[in-house]
Motif scaffolding. Structure first.
Motif, PDB file in Angstrom:
ATOM      1  N   ASP A  29       0.971  -1.239   0.057  1.00  0.00           N
ATOM      2  CA  ASP A  29      -0.155   0.008  -0.030  1.00  0.00           C
ATOM      3  C   ASP A  29       0.792   1.426  -0.176  1.00  0.00           C
ATOM      4  O   ASP A  29       0.284   2.380   0.393  1.00  0.00           O
ATOM      5  N   GLY A  30       2.084   1.113  -0.098  1.00  0.00           N
ATOM      6  CA  GLY A  30       2.926   2.346  -0.282  1.00  0.00           C
ATOM      7  C   GLY A  30       3.789   2.549   1.006  1.00  0.00           C
ATOM      8  O   GLY A  30       4.900   3.193   1.027  1.00  0.00           O
ATOM      9  N   VAL A  31       3.275   1.638   1.980  1.00  0.00           N
ATOM     10  CA  VAL A  31       4.094   1.819   3.323  1.00  0.00           C
ATOM     11  C   VAL A  31       4.507   0.319   3.945  1.00  0.00           C
ATOM     12  O   VAL A  31       5.544   0.064   4.157  1.00  0.00           O
ATOM     13  N   THR A  32       3.413  -0.685   3.798  1.00  0.00           N
ATOM     14  CA  THR A  32       3.914  -2.051   4.187  1.00  0.00           C
ATOM     15  C   THR A  32       3.244  -2.972   3.365  1.00  0.00           C
ATOM     16  O   THR A  32       1.966  -2.413   2.483  1.00  0.00           O
ATOM     17  N   TRP A  33       3.348  -4.214   3.459  1.00  0.00           N
ATOM     18  CA  TRP A  33       2.474  -5.320   2.824  1.00  0.00           C
ATOM     19  C   TRP A  33       1.290  -5.643   3.608  1.00  0.00           C
ATOM     20  O   TRP A  33       1.500  -5.702   4.553  1.00  0.00           O
ATOM     21  N   ARG A  34       0.119  -5.652   2.980  1.00  0.00           N
ATOM     22  CA  ARG A  34      -1.013  -6.073   3.307  1.00  0.00           C
ATOM     23  C   ARG A  34      -1.541  -7.357   2.924  1.00  0.00           C
ATOM     24  O   ARG A  34      -1.484  -7.369   1.654  1.00  0.00           O
TER      25      ARG A  34
END
Length: 186
Positions: free
Chosen positions: A103-108
């Motif tokens: 998501d641009g910050v972390t894998w979800r």
């Protein structure tokens, strides 16, 4: 506002039993899909029957393979631009399956937990219709206004969140044209 109690006012409402509560209530992504039932056929009520667990496995040979699926989407946009809503946006529709997304910050993982699923009636080879892009842009504009955590950058495809399993909405979906339509709606 066009969204009230999780329902988009312009959509025809058809309740699907295939949903449950979101674990956190979060809505922060949107996943675009494509569907046609049987494959390559763009008419009839088979999609609605699938999402409401009423698909007759004897009506077409392909249906026998999928009649037991328990799936849904929040919204279906038909070829003529008609919107059909199956699940309120605040609920978790069963559209993404096993999924993973950066998501641009972390894998979800498990995007059903936080994503809205919109199905476009179509397939991956034939172009989607202008009426579908117009309806999609209209509903996305309303979703962006209603859900602060959802941004235009957080719109993705089924292919990107489940690349080993899915390819939809495919190369027939014109992302640049969709963005132009969305820009005009804003």
């Amino acid at each position: 506002m066009s969204i009230d109690k999780g329902c988009w006012a312009p959509a025809r409402q058809v309740a699907s039993p295939n949903h449950n509560a979101r674990p956190e209530g979060e809505v922060s992504a949107l996943v675009l899909h494509s569907i046609s039932l049987p494959p390559g056929v763009f008419s009839g009520d088979a999609i609605e029957r699938l999402f409401t667990n009423r698909l007759d496995p004897e009506a077409h040979p392909y249906f026998a393979r999928i009649a037991g699926l328990r799936v849904s989407a929040h919204l279906l946009i038909r070829r003529n631009g008609e919107a059909v809503q199956f699940v309120p946006f605040e609920q978790r529709a069963w559209h993404a399956g096993r999924s993973r997304w950066f998501d641009g910050v972390t894998w979800r993982e498990a995007l059903n937990d936080f994503a809205i699923g919109i199905e476009l009636e179509g397939d991956e080879q034939r172009p989607y219709r202008d009426a579908q892009y117009a309806t999609l842009a209209h509903v996305v504009r309303d979703l962006l206004a209603h859900y602060p955590a959802l941004t235009a950058e957080r719109i993705t495809s089924h292919a990107r969140i489940a690349p080993l399993r899915k390819t939809d909405p495919g190369p027939a979906f014109d992302w640049a044209y969709f963005r132009q339509c969305l820009h005009r709606e804003m």
